[in-house]
Design a protein around this motif. Structure first.
Motif: not given
Length: 468
Positions: A155-184
């Motif tokens: 599912x590399x396409x889905x994976x890359x898409x999700x990584x791009x969303x984290x990058x655009x938001x300035x988030x680290x998907x491997x980090x604490x839950x406070x780095x999640x897209x839903x946190x705010x």
């Protein structure tokens, strides 16, 4: 924040994050809230980030509850399967508890959010479920997913898409839950508990607080130096904590060999995908081949449904049941209960399906255990050698396993033991500020100000958000 203030905020229906130093009462607040919520008729889901942590609260892993299992990318086919298997359970849930969130990746937190939104057909975070998190970011962080499994590659396409969303938001998907897209969007009320409820003279708590703040003093060193060379009294069982498995295994093997009788052996049984079985064996505390003798110090690895012992309870093997009755070990726990210990199952779930299972007597020799595996446990007495600590937070986790200084026995320590995650230090200041703001809001506006309001979002916006 006081415990009573946190409970008032939780009972108002707010999404919340309960945190604080050891002894502040995080578990008490969580248990009290769950008790009161269930008395009101609310459907509460008790989950945790790991299997070990989930047994502490008589719950299940967040992976199992949400149906995401071992997957690392939420594809259309996986989401469809989850909907089939988890729709009834997730739809009926009013409150979702997630304990030990320090060990939960941001990407997994987002996946659970998307599952809940999709199943409940709601644009609100987690589909409108009240989410209550608990944990301490100064403890050991999530393990990086450097070894990604086959579904991620497929599912590399889905994976890359999700990584791009984290990058655009300035988030680290491997980090604490406070780095999640839903946190705010979730915007949990921070309940940073500051009262101390441990029956201690305060010295150990002062050391732990200074470690958290990165301001370890000479007085802290002197307090710990006073425990150097101290040993438990003869006959007292104390768990030895080590940074690595090899040290723990060596001491357990040595102590067991010093008991002059033939060992009773219990081999684990297994079923399911061999690779998943191997993963279970690496993560479970129970050894694949358990050897015990009369007089062996042991630790329970599960909570007992009859409340005779809990995960982490220490005891001594009194003897063994007759072979006609299984030959299972009979353990006298320190709480006075004497229990015949029978096998329990460790399972890896994908929704309701059991992908892999390992059955073993839920015991291990308790003379020694690794610091990582002790996380979440409370020990009466612990002997530790912290000279080989190698990860930020490792020394903090070890020292905070005991409730009082007299239960701490040090064989060695170095400066690495005082290191904590720099991210946790920065985040801690923000959490404290947010908690103080919540206290003022509660005082000025009352508990009704924390009652959740439904979000206003069009179906088109909701559908777009679901393209995660």
């Amino acid at each position: 924040m006081k415990q009573t203030e946190a409970l008032t905020i939780l009972n108002a229906g707010a999404n919340a994050f309960i945190t604080g130093a050891p002894g502040a009462g995080k578990t008490f607040v969580l248990n009290k809230f769950v008790e009161e919520a269930r008395q009101r008729g609310a459907k509460v889901a008790l989950t945790a980030s790991t299997g070990i942590a989930s047994t502490h609260i008589n719950g299940q892993t967040i992976h199992s509850w949400s149906g995401v299992g071992i997957t690392t990318v939420l594809t259309d086919s996986i989401l469809k399967r989850i909907k089939t298997r988890r729709k009834r359970q997730i739809s009926a849930t009013d409150i979702l508890i997630i304990d030990e969130v320090s060990m939960l990746h941001a990407w997994l937190f987002d996946m659970v959010d998307q599952v809940c939104r999709s199943i409940r057909h709601s644009p609100e975070p987690f589909g409108g479920i009240q989410v209550v998190l608990s944990g301490d970011f100064f403890q050991l962080p999530p393990v990086s997913r450097s070894g990604r499994n086959n579904d991620m590659i497929a599912a590399s396409a889905q994976f890359q898409e999700s990584r791009e969303r984290y990058a655009q938001a300035g988030k680290d998907p491997e980090g604490f839950v406070t780095e999640s897209l839903v946190w705010e969007e979730l915007n949990p009320v921070v309940c940073y508990l500051t009262e101390q409820h441990r029956q201690d003279d305060g010295q150990l708590l002062t050391v732990l607080t200074d470690i958290r703040e990165g301001s370890v003093s000479q007085e802290d060193h002197d307090v710990l130096a006073g425990r150097m060379g101290q040993q438990p009294d003869p006959g007292q069982v104390a768990v030895h904590l080590f940074p690595v498995n090899k040290q723990a295994d060596s001491l357990n093997d040595l102590r067991l060999s010093q008991i002059g009788e033939e060992p009773h052996r219990y081999a684990a049984t297994q079923s399911g995908d061999p690779q998943l079985v191997d993963r279970l064996k690496k993560n479970m505390l129970a050894p694949e081949r358990l050897e015990l003798k009369t007089g062996a110090a042991v630790m329970a690895l599960r909570n007992d449904q009859d409340h005779q012992y809990v995960n982490g309870s220490i005891g001594t093997v009194q003897g063994f049941a007759p072979q006609s009755k299984g030959g299972w070990p009979i353990v006298a726990f320190e709480n006075g209960n004497i229990v015949t210990m029978k096998p329990a199952a460790w399972e890896m779930m994908d929704g309701d399906a059991v992908l892999a299972a390992v059955n073993q007597v839920p015991l291990r020799c308790a003379w020694a255990i690794t610091i990582h595996k002790s996380q979440g446990m409370t020990l009466d007495r612990a002997v530790m050698d912290l000279r080989r600590t190698f990860a930020p937070g490792m020394g903090y986790v070890a020292l905070s396993r005991v409730e009082a200084l007299e239960g701490l026995y040090l064989n060695g320590i170095n400066e690495h033991a005082f290191l904590v995650s720099p991210d946790a230090v920065l985040l801690d200041s923000e959490l404290r500020t947010n908690s103080q703001t919540a206290c003022s809001r509660l005082s000025d506006e009352g508990p009704d100000s924390f009652t959740k309001q439904s979000l206003s979002q069009t179906p088109e916006e909701f559908n777009q958000d679901m393209l995660f």
